[in-house]
Design a protein around this motif. Sequence first.
Motif, PDB file in Angstrom:
ATOM      1  N   HIS A 211       1.014  -1.298  -0.146  1.00  0.00           N
ATOM      2  CA  HIS A 211       0.122  -0.079  -0.152  1.00  0.00           C
ATOM      3  C   HIS A 211       0.623   1.365   0.269  1.00  0.00           C
ATOM      4  O   HIS A 211       1.855   1.173   0.072  1.00  0.00           O
ATOM      5  N   HIS A 212       0.102   2.694  -0.573  1.00  0.00           N
ATOM      6  CA  HIS A 212       0.906   3.560  -0.658  1.00  0.00           C
ATOM      7  C   HIS A 212       0.084   4.197   0.246  1.00  0.00           C
ATOM      8  O   HIS A 212      -1.413   4.055  -0.107  1.00  0.00           O
ATOM      9  N   ARG A 226      -0.640  -1.566 -11.010  1.00  0.00           N
ATOM     10  CA  ARG A 226      -0.752  -0.057  -9.838  1.00  0.00           C
ATOM     11  C   ARG A 226      -1.570   0.980 -10.290  1.00  0.00           C
ATOM     12  O   ARG A 226      -2.329   1.579 -11.336  1.00  0.00           O
ATOM     13  N   GLU A 227      -2.203   1.537  -9.023  1.00  0.00           N
ATOM     14  CA  GLU A 227      -2.946   2.184  -8.299  1.00  0.00           C
ATOM     15  C   GLU A 227      -3.057   3.301  -7.544  1.00  0.00           C
ATOM     16  O   GLU A 227      -2.124   3.777  -6.640  1.00  0.00           O
ATOM     17  N   ARG A 228      -2.982   4.340  -8.366  1.00  0.00           N
ATOM     18  CA  ARG A 228      -2.461   5.938  -7.901  1.00  0.00           C
ATOM     19  C   ARG A 228      -3.389   7.122  -8.136  1.00  0.00           C
ATOM     20  O   ARG A 228      -4.367   6.402  -8.949  1.00  0.00           O
ATOM     21  N   GLU A 229      -4.605   7.103  -7.327  1.00  0.00           N
ATOM     22  CA  GLU A 229      -5.428   8.401  -7.216  1.00  0.00           C
ATOM     23  C   GLU A 229      -6.825   7.310  -7.517  1.00  0.00           C
ATOM     24  O   GLU A 229      -6.861   8.963  -8.464  1.00  0.00           O
ATOM     25  N   GLY A 230      -6.851   6.660  -8.019  1.00  0.00           N
ATOM     26  CA  GLY A 230      -7.720   6.428  -8.549  1.00  0.00           C
ATOM     27  C   GLY A 230      -7.097   5.286  -9.914  1.00  0.00           C
ATOM     28  O   GLY A 230      -8.371   5.627 -10.809  1.00  0.00           O
ATOM     29  N   ARG A 231      -6.489   5.637  -9.707  1.00  0.00           N
ATOM     30  CA  ARG A 231      -6.024   6.054 -11.847  1.00  0.00           C
ATOM     31  C   ARG A 231      -4.753   4.301 -11.798  1.00  0.00           C
ATOM     32  O   ARG A 231      -4.369   4.186 -10.868  1.00  0.00           O
TER      33      ARG A 231
END
Length: 256
Positions: A211-212, A226-231
């Motif tokens: 997790h990040h 890879r998931e970042r801010e919903g993307r």
Amino acid sequence: MEAANFDLDRYCRRIGYRGPLAPDLTTLSALMRHQLFSVPFENLDVRAGKVVSLIPEEIVEKILDHRRGGYCYEVNGLFAMALRALGIHYQFVAARPMFYPVRRPRTHAAIVARLEGRDWLCDLGFGSHGIRAPIALDDLDREIEQDFDRFRLTRLDERGYLLQALVDQEWLNQYAFDLWPQEWIDFTPANYLNSTHPDTIFVQKLLVVLHHPTGRDTLLGDRLKREREGRITTETIEPNRLQSVLRELFQLEAAG
């Protein structure tokens, strides 16, 4: 849960936590997030044909000394050691994963901590859609925002609870549990099943999650998401890249 070789300061160094240490909700939440962001959920030992050890000292050695991760019993077991060192009362609970097409046994281990007159669900070992901060057991039937994830806790009956996650705009059941306390030894049969049974995801495929603050990285088999801010981005990892991906993305210094 205790281990002769567990040291709270060494644990804090492993997870990169430098804040105050007190038996309060602020510390509980901070330690949970720091561990989630530094200790990956991973099944490398199972994929190597090993039965995961539940000996507390071996969990400490694996995660703190060898900078590995683990699955639910290991990462939640380590967290329980930190709670004990802080003087925070807690109990283990056995949870039934609810996202399978057929009914499954209670093979997941989670923690309920008692703080400030309330019970808090803590879980660092449920993989992709695990909670990212403690959830109060009396905070029911509402959407709980944790970073870019959404969760909901509801009652199944007078004893049981159900955790749900919002995935693709749909509330999906994650696991059910009650407050019947579990001793550490109670997880031995489930751990053996998860380590050896051919129907379990841990035996079938490599699974690594880290997790990040703004998302997570998930490696399932050879597929990296890879998931970042919903993307979300995805790619296939060729065998010759696996070791570098484990090291660079998941902070794993050994692979088995």
